[in-house]
Design a protein around this motif. Structure first.
Motif: not given
Ligand SMILES: C[S@@+](CC[C@H](N)C(=O)[O-])C[C@H]1O[C@@H](n2cnc3c(N)ncnc32)[C@H](O)[C@@H]1O
Length: 233
Positions: A44, A70-71, A74-75, A77-78
């Motif tokens: 992740t 996916g995680v 997402s990480r 993307n932040a």
């Protein structure tokens, strides 16, 4: 898909599990790495973002599981600044085919998932994708596989009104392989809201085995702190 049973639990238990120890011991092993790092089994991204803080290198984060990836995405993307520097490779380690060799390879808590045949085929592939003088660093636990043991609670974590608990038992083990059962439980007080099971094999090769495989693939061992093995080409 077993991944989707364990995935919601992953960061809850690992952020404070193996990650603090890795964040303490890994940076000195990456001293001087500036151009490129491959992280195999990035999961992740708990370690990926730290690697990005320790080094200015371009990062290739290889992760075959769509859920973990996916995680990870997402990480990233932040952290928009990391989207420019981290490439996520959506396949397994044996499928590795980088445009140019990397300066360092890191593999944190992945070895246990690689069966002996896969592992023996992997080292020569990694050797072709690492620069001469490059380093390969991975976590490794001495002592071979655990002995069979009954179901016990590993850890639990509170999320709002719910308790997330992981339980495990070792069903059988031999010189290198063990079969384990994990229960992933969400409960509220005495009421179990969901409980799902994963049964699978894991691998803990002893030092002589792992050294023999890596030396045959052209690697030489270098110093590493407890819990790690480090290799140069
Ligand atoms: C316990 S997780 C560790 C994730 C991350 N390195 C960390 O420390 O948080 C193991 C990871 O290895 C990945 N993995 C399993 N088999 C793999 C393979 N053959 N090639 C690359 N990654 C693999 C899994 O998908 C999973 O994300």
């Amino acid at each position: 898909m077993t991944d989707f049973v364990s995935l919601p639990f992953y960061d809850l238990f690992h952020e404070n599990g193996h990650v603090p120890g890795i964040r303490e011991k890994l940076p000195p092993l990456l001293t001087g790495v500036r151009r490129s790092i491959l992280e195999i089994g990035a999961g992740t991204g708990l370690i990926t973002t730290s690697i990005a803080e320790w080094t200015p290198a371009e990062i290739f984060a290889l992760e075959p599981s769509a859920g973990m990836r996916g995680v990870l995405l997402s990480r990233l993307n932040a952290r928009p600044e990391l989207l420019k520097r981290v490439t996520v490779l959506p396949y397994d380690a044996l499928s590795l085919d980088l445009a140019e060799p990397v300066e360092a390879m890191v593999m944190i808590n992945v070895l246990y998932a690689l069966d002996p045949d896969y592992r023996k085929r992997l080292w020569p592939v990694l050797a072709t994708q690492l620069e001469p003088g490059g380093r390969l660093v991975f976590t490794w636990r001495d002592g071979g596989p655990p002995a069979p043991s009954p179901l016990k609670e590993l850890e639990s974590c509170q999320v709002g009104r719910h308790t997330y608990t992981i339980l495990s038992e070792t069903i059988e083990s031999d010189e290198e392989t063990y079969k384990a059962r994990y229960l992933y439980r969400v409960s509220e007080g005495d009421k179990v809201i969901s409980e799902e099971e994963i049964v699978g094999h894991a691998y803990r090769p002893v030092r002589d085995v792992i050294e023999g495989e890596l030396v045959s693939a052209g690697f030489a061992r270098t110093d590493a702190p407890d819990g790690f093995l480090a290799w140069g080409l």
